[in-house]
Design an enzyme around this catalytic site. Sequence first.
Site, PDB file in Angstrom:
ATOM      1  N   ARG A 210      -4.146   0.907   3.671  1.00  0.00           N
ATOM      2  CA  ARG A 210      -3.481   1.981   4.276  1.00  0.00           C
ATOM      3  C   ARG A 210      -4.504   2.904   5.090  1.00  0.00           C
ATOM      4  NH1 ARG A 210       0.858   2.848   0.202  1.00  0.00           N
ATOM      5  NH2 ARG A 210       1.496   0.505  -0.215  1.00  0.00           N
TER       6      ARG A 210
ATOM      7  N   GLU B 212      -5.206   5.782   5.571  1.00  0.00           N
ATOM      8  CA  GLU B 212      -5.027   7.357   4.922  1.00  0.00           C
ATOM      9  C   GLU B 212      -6.026   8.123   5.668  1.00  0.00           C
ATOM     10  OE1 GLU B 212      -2.805   7.977   2.910  1.00  0.00           O
ATOM     11  OE2 GLU B 212      -2.121   6.397   1.701  1.00  0.00           O
TER      12      GLU B 212
ATOM     13  N   ARG C 140      -8.583  10.428  -4.384  1.00  0.00           N
ATOM     14  CA  ARG C 140      -7.320   9.303  -4.911  1.00  0.00           C
ATOM     15  C   ARG C 140      -6.919   8.516  -4.056  1.00  0.00           C
ATOM     16  NH1 ARG C 140      -3.094  13.650  -7.422  1.00  0.00           N
ATOM     17  NH2 ARG C 140      -4.766  14.132  -8.923  1.00  0.00           N
ATOM     18  N   HIS C 141      -7.337   8.627  -2.749  1.00  0.00           N
ATOM     19  CA  HIS C 141      -6.994   7.668  -1.761  1.00  0.00           C
ATOM     20  C   HIS C 141      -8.071   6.768  -1.280  1.00  0.00           C
ATOM     21  CE1 HIS C 141      -3.699  10.672  -1.511  1.00  0.00           C
ATOM     22  NE2 HIS C 141      -3.077   9.685  -1.138  1.00  0.00           N
TER      23      HIS C 141
ATOM     24  N   GLU D 195      -0.215   9.860  -8.983  1.00  0.00           N
ATOM     25  CA  GLU D 195       0.754   8.882  -9.146  1.00  0.00           C
ATOM     26  C   GLU D 195       0.052   7.274  -9.282  1.00  0.00           C
ATOM     27  OE1 GLU D 195       3.024   8.526  -5.257  1.00  0.00           O
ATOM     28  OE2 GLU D 195       3.103   6.248  -5.645  1.00  0.00           O
TER      29      GLU D 195
ATOM     30  N   SER E 159       4.757   2.936  -7.889  1.00  0.00           N
ATOM     31  CA  SER E 159       6.504   3.589  -7.558  1.00  0.00           C
ATOM     32  C   SER E 159       6.950   1.948  -7.719  1.00  0.00           C
ATOM     33  CB  SER E 159       6.578   4.275  -6.252  1.00  0.00           C
ATOM     34  OG  SER E 159       5.719   3.520  -5.259  1.00  0.00           O
TER      35      SER E 159
ATOM     36  N   ARG F 165      -5.955   3.454  -9.539  1.00  0.00           N
ATOM     37  CA  ARG F 165      -5.440   4.825  -9.965  1.00  0.00           C
ATOM     38  C   ARG F 165      -5.124   4.661 -11.591  1.00  0.00           C
ATOM     39  NH1 ARG F 165      -1.807   7.398  -5.963  1.00  0.00           N
ATOM     40  NH2 ARG F 165      -3.012   7.659  -4.082  1.00  0.00           N
TER      41      ARG F 165
HETATM   42  P1  AMO Z   1       3.374   2.766  -2.653  1.00  0.00           P
HETATM   43  O1  AMO Z   1       3.203   3.061  -1.385  1.00  0.00           O
HETATM   44  O2  AMO Z   1       3.762   4.176  -3.454  1.00  0.00           O
HETATM   45  O3  AMO Z   1       4.569   1.905  -2.952  1.00  0.00           O
HETATM   46  O4  AMO Z   1       2.136   2.184  -3.434  1.00  0.00           O
HETATM   47  C1  AMO Z   1       2.159   1.725  -4.976  1.00  0.00           C
HETATM   48  C2  AMO Z   1       0.994   2.101  -5.810  1.00  0.00           C
HETATM   49  O5  AMO Z   1      -0.028   1.825  -4.859  1.00  0.00           O
HETATM   50  C3  AMO Z   1      -1.267   2.901  -4.977  1.00  0.00           C
HETATM   51  N1  AMO Z   1      -1.599   3.227  -3.732  1.00  0.00           N
HETATM   52  C4  AMO Z   1      -2.690   3.609  -3.364  1.00  0.00           C
HETATM   53  N2  AMO Z   1      -3.909   3.449  -4.306  1.00  0.00           N
HETATM   54  C5  AMO Z   1      -5.086   3.966  -3.761  1.00  0.00           C
HETATM   55  N3  AMO Z   1      -5.303   4.346  -2.293  1.00  0.00           N
HETATM   56  C6  AMO Z   1      -4.225   4.328  -1.539  1.00  0.00           C
HETATM   57  N4  AMO Z   1      -4.283   4.906  -0.235  1.00  0.00           N
HETATM   58  C7  AMO Z   1      -2.981   3.939  -2.022  1.00  0.00           C
HETATM   59  N5  AMO Z   1      -1.823   3.920  -1.489  1.00  0.00           N
HETATM   60  C8  AMO Z   1      -0.850   3.355  -2.371  1.00  0.00           C
HETATM   61  C9  AMO Z   1      -0.470   3.940  -5.733  1.00  0.00           C
HETATM   62  C10 AMO Z   1       0.739   3.684  -5.637  1.00  0.00           C
HETATM   63  O6  AMO Z   1       1.717   4.317  -6.508  1.00  0.00           O
HETATM   64  N6  AMO Z   1       5.953  -1.518  -1.963  1.00  0.00           N
HETATM   65  C11 AMO Z   1       5.923  -0.255  -2.704  1.00  0.00           C
HETATM   66  C12 AMO Z   1       5.970  -0.535  -4.285  1.00  0.00           C
HETATM   67  C13 AMO Z   1       7.040  -1.286  -5.031  1.00  0.00           C
HETATM   68  O7  AMO Z   1       8.118  -0.594  -4.520  1.00  0.00           O
HETATM   69  O8  AMO Z   1       7.083  -2.503  -5.219  1.00  0.00           O
HETATM   70  C14 AMO Z   1       4.566   0.457  -2.417  1.00  0.00           C
HETATM   71  O9  AMO Z   1       3.636  -0.177  -1.734  1.00  0.00           O
HETATM   72  O10 AMO Z   1      -0.902   3.794  -7.185  1.00  0.00           O
END
Ligand code: AMO
Length: 436
Positions: free
Chosen positions: A221, A223, A229-230, A359, A362, A410
């Site tokens: 990602r 970000e 947390r990212h 979070e 999801s 997380r």
């Molecule tokens: P989503 O984008 O919410 O859903 O990502 C799912 C979980 O992945 C973790 N996460 C991260 N952790 C750390 N840094 C990040 N940049 C980051 N981005 C995401 C979080 C988040 O809740 N395809 C859907 C999932 C699904 O519906 O099956 C998805 O990617 O804990």
Amino acid sequence: MIGTELGQMRRTHYSDQITQSMDGSQVTVMGWILTVRGHGNICFATISDKNGEISLVAKKGGCPDELREKISSLKPHSSVGIVGMVKSSEKAPGGYELVPQELRVFSEVQKTPPFEPTAKTVKNIDTRLESRPIDLRRAPMRHIFNARSQVLQAVRNYFAREQFVEINTPKMIATATEGGAALFSIFYYNKGAFLAQSPQLYKEQLTMSFEKVCEIAPIFRAEASRTNRHLSEAISIDLEEAFVDYNDIMDRIGQIITASVGAVSAYVKKHPDAEFAVPDVPEEIPRYKYEDLVARMQKAGAKTEWGDDLYPSSLKKIGLEGFYFITDWPLAPKPFYVKESASDPKISESFDLMFGDLEISSGSTRVEKSQKLSQRLADKGLDPDKFGYHLGAFEYGVPPHAGCGIGLERLLMALTGTENIRDVTFYPRDVDRLAP
Ligand code: AMO
């Protein structure tokens, strides 16, 4: 045996395999110097290995002078092998000391280290990350990553017990799945491509043959925000299941969280010096509807409107703690593959698993009709033609299905009470960090 520099010396015991009852036995241990204190005729040292610590006592008369002097000259972090005799001792940690008889120094440290191996905390995280391999030798870090390994094992055991098939999906891909902004572009021969934000479409397709699939792998990602947390590269525990909906997936998440908390609790029981704040998991993780939480936030004075994301600041206002689900989010901001609710097209069959205001996961029931999916792509301004490989597959008997992604880092933050995501990541990647 082929002659090597290491020769015949091999470890016979890890620190936690030596017991008081082995008094008088000879063992060979290996590890790193933690501390050395010399008092003329007596030298105390501690060494660490991957499982814990060992105290050495070299006394005049008890071991050769030369050996005692060599040990007392060693600097922390040096790697050593020691043959010694176990001596039970009530005072020593673990109930024993080792009286050294032979020493091999594999790698002697000459420099002053950036921090001592015994340091419980090191203020500047960048100093630690720049020396990550030796930072990970410190006990608080070792505990986090050993516990991480136990959590992964518990999750894999859960998947195996429940007959999930472990999959691996491509990480170099042609199209975005989670929205366009946070994509890393790469060169793929003479074409542009991206690093996968999630295994979403592949895991959905694989329910068409394997029904229950799981993958534990990196997601990427871009970000731009600097937060605790990212990450730019995180590990996602993904699962996807045929012939179920989002209610069943929330049940599964409850079971996975229970197994993970169990693994960390067992670790802490074995390693009481691991100072984790292990959370409780209620038998049934509470499920709150999005619209009800918005109403509660408004009552508590937050400016949140229906349709807004629920930010940590507003969540704090209603004081939800521990693990809970937020369900039935508005459909509009959700990705194209998330199914709308049968009772209200503005709402989706979706959830987030939260821990306080963090979070963790999801998930949702997915759109399984090819035509509907094509419509949703178009509504989002995405080109259905670019998803032809996916839409085409969905014309051949796609089952109703649902799934989720759980962020491993997380989850570990929640399980160990860690505030910075970098502390639960071996080599974190973020806006400012691409090395080591
Ligand atoms: P989503 O984008 O919410 O859903 O990502 C799912 C979980 O992945 C973790 N996460 C991260 N952790 C750390 N840094 C990040 N940049 C980051 N981005 C995401 C979080 C988040 O809740 N395809 C859907 C999932 C699904 O519906 O099956 C998805 O990617 O804990």
